[in-house]
Design a protein around this motif. Structure first.
Motif, PDB file in Angstrom:
ATOM      1  N   ILE A 162       0.843  -1.200   0.000  1.00 53.00           N
ATOM      2  CA  ILE A 162       0.000   0.000   0.000  1.00 53.00           C
ATOM      3  C   ILE A 162       0.880   1.253   0.000  1.00 53.00           C
ATOM      4  O   ILE A 162       0.611   2.221  -0.720  1.00 53.00           O
ATOM      5  CB  ILE A 162      -0.967  -0.009   1.197  1.00 53.00           C
ATOM      6  N   GLY A 163       1.945   1.217   0.787  1.00 52.15           N
ATOM      7  CA  GLY A 163       2.875   2.354   0.808  1.00 52.15           C
ATOM      8  C   GLY A 163       3.531   2.578  -0.548  1.00 52.15           C
ATOM      9  O   GLY A 163       3.642   3.718  -1.018  1.00 52.15           O
ATOM     10  N   LEU A 164       3.969   1.488  -1.174  1.00 44.04           N
ATOM     11  CA  LEU A 164       4.561   1.614  -2.511  1.00 44.04           C
ATOM     12  C   LEU A 164       3.551   2.155  -3.514  1.00 44.04           C
ATOM     13  O   LEU A 164       3.890   2.975  -4.375  1.00 44.04           O
ATOM     14  CB  LEU A 164       5.083   0.249  -2.992  1.00 44.04           C
ATOM     15  N   LEU A 165       2.329   1.694  -3.392  1.00 46.49           N
ATOM     16  CA  LEU A 165       1.273   2.159  -4.288  1.00 46.49           C
ATOM     17  C   LEU A 165       1.032   3.658  -4.106  1.00 46.49           C
ATOM     18  O   LEU A 165       0.898   4.390  -5.099  1.00 46.49           O
ATOM     19  CB  LEU A 165      -0.008   1.376  -4.019  1.00 46.49           C
ATOM     20  N   LEU A 166       1.000   4.116  -2.877  1.00 47.30           N
ATOM     21  CA  LEU A 166       0.808   5.554  -2.629  1.00 47.30           C
ATOM     22  C   LEU A 166       1.963   6.375  -3.191  1.00 47.30           C
ATOM     23  O   LEU A 166       1.746   7.443  -3.774  1.00 47.30           O
ATOM     24  CB  LEU A 166       0.648   5.817  -1.130  1.00 47.30           C
ATOM     25  N   VAL A 167       3.182   5.883  -3.021  1.00 47.03           N
ATOM     26  CA  VAL A 167       4.345   6.586  -3.574  1.00 47.03           C
ATOM     27  C   VAL A 167       4.246   6.629  -5.092  1.00 47.03           C
ATOM     28  O   VAL A 167       4.529   7.664  -5.713  1.00 47.03           O
ATOM     29  CB  VAL A 167       5.654   5.910  -3.110  1.00 47.03           C
ATOM     30  N   ALA A 168       3.816   5.528  -5.704  1.00 50.00           N
ATOM     31  CA  ALA A 168       3.683   5.497  -7.162  1.00 50.00           C
ATOM     32  C   ALA A 168       2.617   6.469  -7.637  1.00 50.00           C
ATOM     33  O   ALA A 168       2.808   7.183  -8.629  1.00 50.00           O
ATOM     34  CB  ALA A 168       3.349   4.079  -7.615  1.00 50.00           C
ATOM     35  N   ILE A 169       1.498   6.529  -6.928  1.00 46.83           N
ATOM     36  CA  ILE A 169       0.423   7.449  -7.317  1.00 46.83           C
ATOM     37  C   ILE A 169       0.872   8.903  -7.162  1.00 46.83           C
ATOM     38  O   ILE A 169       0.603   9.741  -8.019  1.00 46.83           O
ATOM     39  CB  ILE A 169      -0.850   7.176  -6.491  1.00 46.83           C
ATOM     40  N   SER A 226      -8.083  13.031 -17.693  1.00 49.13           N
ATOM     41  CA  SER A 226      -6.666  13.343 -17.526  1.00 49.13           C
ATOM     42  C   SER A 226      -5.876  12.040 -17.397  1.00 49.13           C
ATOM     43  O   SER A 226      -6.425  10.976 -17.125  1.00 49.13           O
ATOM     44  CB  SER A 226      -6.451  14.199 -16.284  1.00 49.13           C
ATOM     45  N   ASN A 227      -4.577  12.153 -17.585  1.00 46.21           N
ATOM     46  CA  ASN A 227      -3.702  10.987 -17.472  1.00 46.21           C
ATOM     47  C   ASN A 227      -3.745  10.405 -16.062  1.00 46.21           C
ATOM     48  O   ASN A 227      -3.707   9.192 -15.882  1.00 46.21           O
ATOM     49  CB  ASN A 227      -2.262  11.353 -17.844  1.00 46.21           C
ATOM     50  N   THR A 228      -3.824  11.267 -15.076  1.00 40.28           N
ATOM     51  CA  THR A 228      -3.860  10.803 -13.686  1.00 40.28           C
ATOM     52  C   THR A 228      -5.135  10.008 -13.420  1.00 40.28           C
ATOM     53  O   THR A 228      -5.090   8.929 -12.826  1.00 40.28           O
ATOM     54  CB  THR A 228      -3.785  12.006 -12.729  1.00 40.28           C
ATOM     55  N   THR A 229      -6.252  10.525 -13.881  1.00 40.05           N
ATOM     56  CA  THR A 229      -7.519   9.824 -13.672  1.00 40.05           C
ATOM     57  C   THR A 229      -7.511   8.491 -14.400  1.00 40.05           C
ATOM     58  O   THR A 229      -7.945   7.474 -13.854  1.00 40.05           O
ATOM     59  CB  THR A 229      -8.690  10.685 -14.162  1.00 40.05           C
ATOM     60  N   PHE A 230      -6.991   8.479 -15.613  1.00 44.50           N
ATOM     61  CA  PHE A 230      -6.916   7.234 -16.374  1.00 44.50           C
ATOM     62  C   PHE A 230      -6.023   6.216 -15.666  1.00 44.50           C
ATOM     63  O   PHE A 230      -6.357   5.033 -15.578  1.00 44.50           O
ATOM     64  CB  PHE A 230      -6.394   7.522 -17.790  1.00 44.50           C
ATOM     65  N   SER A 231      -4.897   6.682 -15.130  1.00 43.02           N
ATOM     66  CA  SER A 231      -3.986   5.784 -14.402  1.00 43.02           C
ATOM     67  C   SER A 231      -4.661   5.224 -13.162  1.00 43.02           C
ATOM     68  O   SER A 231      -4.523   4.035 -12.859  1.00 43.02           O
ATOM     69  CB  SER A 231      -2.710   6.522 -14.001  1.00 43.02           C
ATOM     70  N   ILE A 232      -5.397   6.064 -12.439  1.00 43.74           N
ATOM     71  CA  ILE A 232      -6.074   5.612 -11.227  1.00 43.74           C
ATOM     72  C   ILE A 232      -7.169   4.608 -11.570  1.00 43.74           C
ATOM     73  O   ILE A 232      -7.339   3.594 -10.881  1.00 43.74           O
ATOM     74  CB  ILE A 232      -6.635   6.817 -10.445  1.00 43.74           C
ATOM     75  N   ILE A 233      -7.903   4.840 -12.638  1.00 40.67           N
ATOM     76  CA  ILE A 233      -8.954   3.894 -13.053  1.00 40.67           C
ATOM     77  C   ILE A 233      -8.330   2.552 -13.426  1.00 40.67           C
ATOM     78  O   ILE A 233      -8.840   1.491 -13.034  1.00 40.67           O
ATOM     79  CB  ILE A 233      -9.777   4.483 -14.213  1.00 40.67           C
TER      80      ILE A 233
END
Length: 136
Positions: free
Chosen positions: A61-68, A106-113
């Motif tokens: 989860i920590g790695l995922l948050l850092v990646a986001i 946006s690219n961020t929204t697409f990445s999160i989806i």
């Protein structure tokens, strides 16, 4: 009226037999003996504490948050991940071009989806294996 008579007869019958029943005398140590038996049963039922979310999962989860957080929010910045652009020219035949063109993600929204979909997919696989192991 007949129903009340039947209830009165049952009441008289139960009062008569309740008076005839002797009360049991408990030993003076009844409570302490009972509590000892309960404690012995509880010792066998105690299981070691296991956290709901393990340390490995917290690490992921920590790695995922850092990646986001490392994905840029502005389109001017270069991103770590390159998101491909979708070719939707075939939708012109359906006359939905005005509707599709007005929607922008946006690219961020697409990445999160995409990340959210991937995590749901992983959960399905994990839960399927978990419940299959519990059945067998």
């Amino acid at each position: 009226m007949g129903e009340n008579k039947h209830i009165k007869e049952l009441d008289d019958f139960s009062k008569k037999y309740i008076k005839d029943i002797d009360t049991e005398k408990l030993s003076p140590e009844f409570t302490s003996e009972l509590m000892k038996k309960i404690q012995v049963l509880n010792v066998y039922k105690v299981q070691p504490f296991t956290p709901l979310i393990s340390k490995k999962v917290w690490f992921l989860i920590g790695l995922l948050l850092v990646a986001i957080l490392s994905i840029p929010f502005n389109s001017n910045e270069e991103s770590i991940l390159s998101v491909p652009e979708l070719d939707v020219t075939f939708l012109n035949k359906f006359q939905l071009s005005n509707l599709i063109e007005s929607v922008s993600i946006s690219n961020t929204t697409f990445s999160i989806i995409c990340l959210f979909g991937l995590m749901i997919f992983i959960q399905f696989i994990y839960l399927k294996k978990y419940f299959e192991s519990r059945i067998h």
